[in-house]
Design an enzyme around this catalytic site. Structure first.
Site, PDB file in Angstrom:
ATOM      1  N   PHE A 142       0.840  -1.203   0.000  1.00 53.45           N
ATOM      2  CA  PHE A 142       0.000   0.000   0.000  1.00 53.45           C
ATOM      3  C   PHE A 142       0.866   1.240   0.000  1.00 53.45           C
ATOM      4  CE2 PHE A 142       0.782  -1.011   4.487  1.00 53.45           C
ATOM      5  CZ  PHE A 142       1.177   0.217   5.000  1.00 53.45           C
ATOM      6  N   VAL A 143       0.243   2.367  -0.340  1.00 55.21           N
ATOM      7  CA  VAL A 143       0.797   3.706  -0.102  1.00 55.21           C
ATOM      8  C   VAL A 143      -0.248   4.459   0.693  1.00 55.21           C
ATOM      9  CG1 VAL A 143       1.626   5.859  -1.094  1.00 55.21           C
ATOM     10  CG2 VAL A 143       2.131   3.686  -2.240  1.00 55.21           C
ATOM     11  N   HIS A 240      12.104  -5.860   5.208  1.00 52.42           N
ATOM     12  CA  HIS A 240      11.796  -6.976   6.106  1.00 52.42           C
ATOM     13  C   HIS A 240      11.760  -8.331   5.395  1.00 52.42           C
ATOM     14  CE1 HIS A 240       7.676  -5.048   5.275  1.00 52.42           C
ATOM     15  NE2 HIS A 240       7.667  -6.171   4.568  1.00 52.42           N
ATOM     16  N   HIS A 291       7.124  -6.864  11.779  1.00 52.52           N
ATOM     17  CA  HIS A 291       7.013  -5.912  10.659  1.00 52.52           C
ATOM     18  C   HIS A 291       5.591  -5.402  10.487  1.00 52.52           C
ATOM     19  CE1 HIS A 291       5.091  -9.112   8.453  1.00 52.52           C
ATOM     20  NE2 HIS A 291       5.142  -8.484   7.295  1.00 52.52           N
ATOM     21  N   GLY A 292       4.620  -5.987  11.190  1.00 50.31           N
ATOM     22  CA  GLY A 292       3.248  -5.539  11.036  1.00 50.31           C
ATOM     23  C   GLY A 292       2.318  -6.285  11.968  1.00 50.31           C
ATOM     24  N   ALA A 293       1.038  -6.129  11.735  1.00 50.00           N
ATOM     25  CA  ALA A 293       0.047  -6.786  12.578  1.00 50.00           C
ATOM     26  C   ALA A 293       0.005  -8.293  12.341  1.00 50.00           C
ATOM     27  CB  ALA A 293      -1.342  -6.185  12.334  1.00 50.00           C
ATOM     28  N   GLY A 294       0.299  -8.741  11.131  1.00 53.11           N
ATOM     29  CA  GLY A 294       0.278 -10.173  10.834  1.00 53.11           C
ATOM     30  C   GLY A 294      -1.139 -10.670  10.583  1.00 53.11           C
TER      31      GLY A 294
END
Length: 382
Positions: A142-143, A240, A291-294
């Protein structure tokens, strides 16, 4: 189990999971961690709190080995998240969403020679790879235009140069077809086996990592110019999906960000904040952070459950009031905020295990996934 040259059974690699009892960790993901731990040469597997199953290898893990395994990095070599400050007079999501450019349309050096986004290119394009240059890609890429939330660690926020209320572009993308080609050529010859020539693989891998970073800069520049702003240098840009040599071993990261004294944007969802953290993970975590919510649901489950609970229009406006630009209806359901783990739980686990310090949040205003062709047609009729 692998066998030592002496004939003795090799000592299995250790597996550490940096989560808490309240975390959502699927047994299939843990099984994959132990399968990886049984590979020849593997020394230590560190699983992050955003751990979830991947294709053949867990996502959200850092894996240290004396043997280099390309499949542990995957096809999107160089995928990462960058944060770019952006100066806008007014940030009205409804107006700005309509001004995002078509980021499915690649930049062509001949056709788009006058595009101002090229100003961020210094030198040649890595590997000479032009396919997909300046495009965001599918899946969870995404952006996003976001607003910086309350500062949680002033000393780190001041060092990075961000303050509450600032606007930023958050860009999540990778090496597009370049990384996919590198992995495909390896697997066609060697399957999931190790790289027979690690130096040769690393040379191509490093080019893909540089390409991914350049692509994030081009994406940010394209959006900045479209919104009437000047492009800026990223204050954070961490990959990542990569492998690096550390302490004499190959440290593979798949969905895990470098956590050795670096600043990392841990992505939430399009309907929740993301967290900028100062990472300080040690050797027990393979010097890595989440690196994120997963993902909590597979794409198929998210699509099935989402269609039963939400309409497309409901998913275009998020719980935090932001807008989602996405012309792919299936992707809207697959990437719904409910398909992911709670970002607060992931950050809480990083803090509880002393892997990172939260610095601030970024709250979405507009999240771009794919061009909204229908909206373009509606505007053209006016």
């Amino acid at each position: 189990m692998s066998v030592h040259p002496s004939g003795r059974a090799a000592v299995p690699a250790t597996v550490s999971v940096f989560s808490s009892p309240g975390s959502w960790i699927e047994s299939a993901a843990l099984d994959q961690c132990h399968q990886v731990a049984a590979l020849d040469g593997m020394a230590h597997v560190a699983a992050m709190p955003d751990l979830h199953p991947g294709k053949g290898a867990p996502i959200g893990a850092a894996m240290a080995s004396t043997v280099l395994y390309p499949f542990l990095v995957g096809s999107d070599i160089g995928c990462g998240i960058a944060v770019f400050p952006i100066a806008l007079r007014r940030a009205v999501p409804e107006r700005l969403a309509a001004r995002f450019p078509d980021l499915d349309r690649a930049l062509d050096p001949q056709r788009d020679a006058d595009d101002p986004a090229w100003s961020v290119l210094a030198g040649d394009v890595p590997a000479g790879h032009l396919d997909g240059l300046g495009t965001v890609g599918r899946g969870n890429h995404f952006v996003e235009l976001a607003r910086v939330g309350p500062v949680l660690a002033p000393e780190h926020a001041d060092r990075i140069g961000l303050a509450t209320g600032d606007l930023v572009l958050v860009v999540h993308s990778g090496s597009r077809g370049l990384g996919e080609r590198i992995l495909r050529e390896h697997t066609e010859r060697h399957g999931a086996g190790p790289a027979p020539d690690p130096d040769a693989y690393l040379a191509r891998h490093d080019a893909a990592v540089r390409w991914g970073s350049l692509n994030r800069r081009l994406l940010a520049a394209r959006v900045a110019y479209a919104l009437g702003a000047e492009p800026t240098e990223p204050v954070v840009d961490q990959c990542h999906n990569l492998v690096e040599i550390r302490d004499g071993r190959y440290l593979h990261r798949k969905g895990a960000a470098p956590g050795d004294g670096r600043d990392v944007l841990v992505a939430g969802t399009r309907g929740t904040p993301s967290y900028l953290v100062a990472a300080h993970a040690g050797a027990d975590a393979n010097h890595s952070v989440a690196h994120g919510a997963g993902r909590k649901m597979s794409r198929a489950d998210a699509l099935r459950r989402g269609r039963a609970k939400h309409t497309v229009e409901e998913l275009r406006r998020t719980p935090v009031g932001s807008l989602v630009v996405c012309g792919d209806r299936q992707l809207l359901f697959e990437e719904a905020p409910t398909a992911y783990k709670r970002i607060e739980q992931v950050i809480g686990d990083l803090v509880a295990h002393d892997l990172a310090t939260p610095v601030t949040t970024t709250v979405p205003l507009v999240t771009y996934k794919t061009p909204d062709v229908g909206a373009g047609r509606r505007r053209s009729r006016r």
